[in-house]
Design a protein around this motif. Sequence first.
Motif, PDB file in Angstrom:
ATOM      1  N   CYS A  75       0.862  -1.184   0.000  1.00 26.19           N
ATOM      2  CA  CYS A  75       0.000   0.000   0.000  1.00 26.19           C
ATOM      3  C   CYS A  75       0.901   1.237   0.000  1.00 26.19           C
ATOM      4  O   CYS A  75       1.761   1.379   0.872  1.00 26.19           O
ATOM      5  CB  CYS A  75      -0.896  -0.019   1.242  1.00 26.19           C
ATOM      6  N   CYS A  80       0.025   3.528   3.431  1.00 25.14           N
ATOM      7  CA  CYS A  80       0.454   3.187   4.800  1.00 25.14           C
ATOM      8  C   CYS A  80       1.567   2.134   4.834  1.00 25.14           C
ATOM      9  O   CYS A  80       2.027   1.777   5.911  1.00 25.14           O
ATOM     10  CB  CYS A  80      -0.738   2.700   5.624  1.00 25.14           C
ATOM     11  N   CYS A 109      -7.250  -1.616   1.290  1.00 23.52           N
ATOM     12  CA  CYS A 109      -6.169  -1.921   2.218  1.00 23.52           C
ATOM     13  C   CYS A 109      -6.750  -2.332   3.572  1.00 23.52           C
ATOM     14  O   CYS A 109      -7.560  -1.601   4.143  1.00 23.52           O
ATOM     15  CB  CYS A 109      -5.271  -0.686   2.378  1.00 23.52           C
ATOM     16  N   CYS A 153      -5.466   0.679   6.157  1.00 21.13           N
ATOM     17  CA  CYS A 153      -5.895   2.087   6.078  1.00 21.13           C
ATOM     18  C   CYS A 153      -7.112   2.291   5.180  1.00 21.13           C
ATOM     19  O   CYS A 153      -7.636   3.399   5.107  1.00 21.13           O
ATOM     20  CB  CYS A 153      -4.735   2.974   5.622  1.00 21.13           C
TER      21      CYS A 153
HETATM   22 ZN   LIG Z   1      -2.898   1.132   3.487  1.00 21.22          ZN
END
Ligand SMILES: [Zn+2]
Length: 111
Positions: free
Chosen positions: A7, A10, A23, A26
């Motif tokens: 990701c 994050c 994700c 996040c």
């Molecule tokens: Zn993320």
Amino acid sequence: MAKLFKCSVCRFVYEGEEAPEFCPKCGAPREKFEELTEEQANKIYSSDRTNDIHMEIVQLAMRIIELAKEGIEIDLDPPCVDLFKKAIKEAWIIKQRSKAELEGHMTKGKF
Ligand SMILES: [Zn+2]
């Protein structure tokens, strides 16, 4: 070996055939994921194992501290108590060294 997707928001690393719809950490959508190269993936797998080893060392060091405290309580004779006190100090250093290294990995985003 499964593919890894990171990701970009994050840095959560997802393992699977394709990036997740969102994700798990996040909530960013799939477009925010980048597939990692084989070299990057290998690095993540080897750092996973290294981190597991550090964690196990931390646990073993904590066990040494527990045992040494028990030995101090039994208080058989002064040389034993001294030895246990030293063991606590040394185990503490071993534990903190591995913990510091683990924290370093986390802040550097190694895993
Ligand atoms: Zn993320």
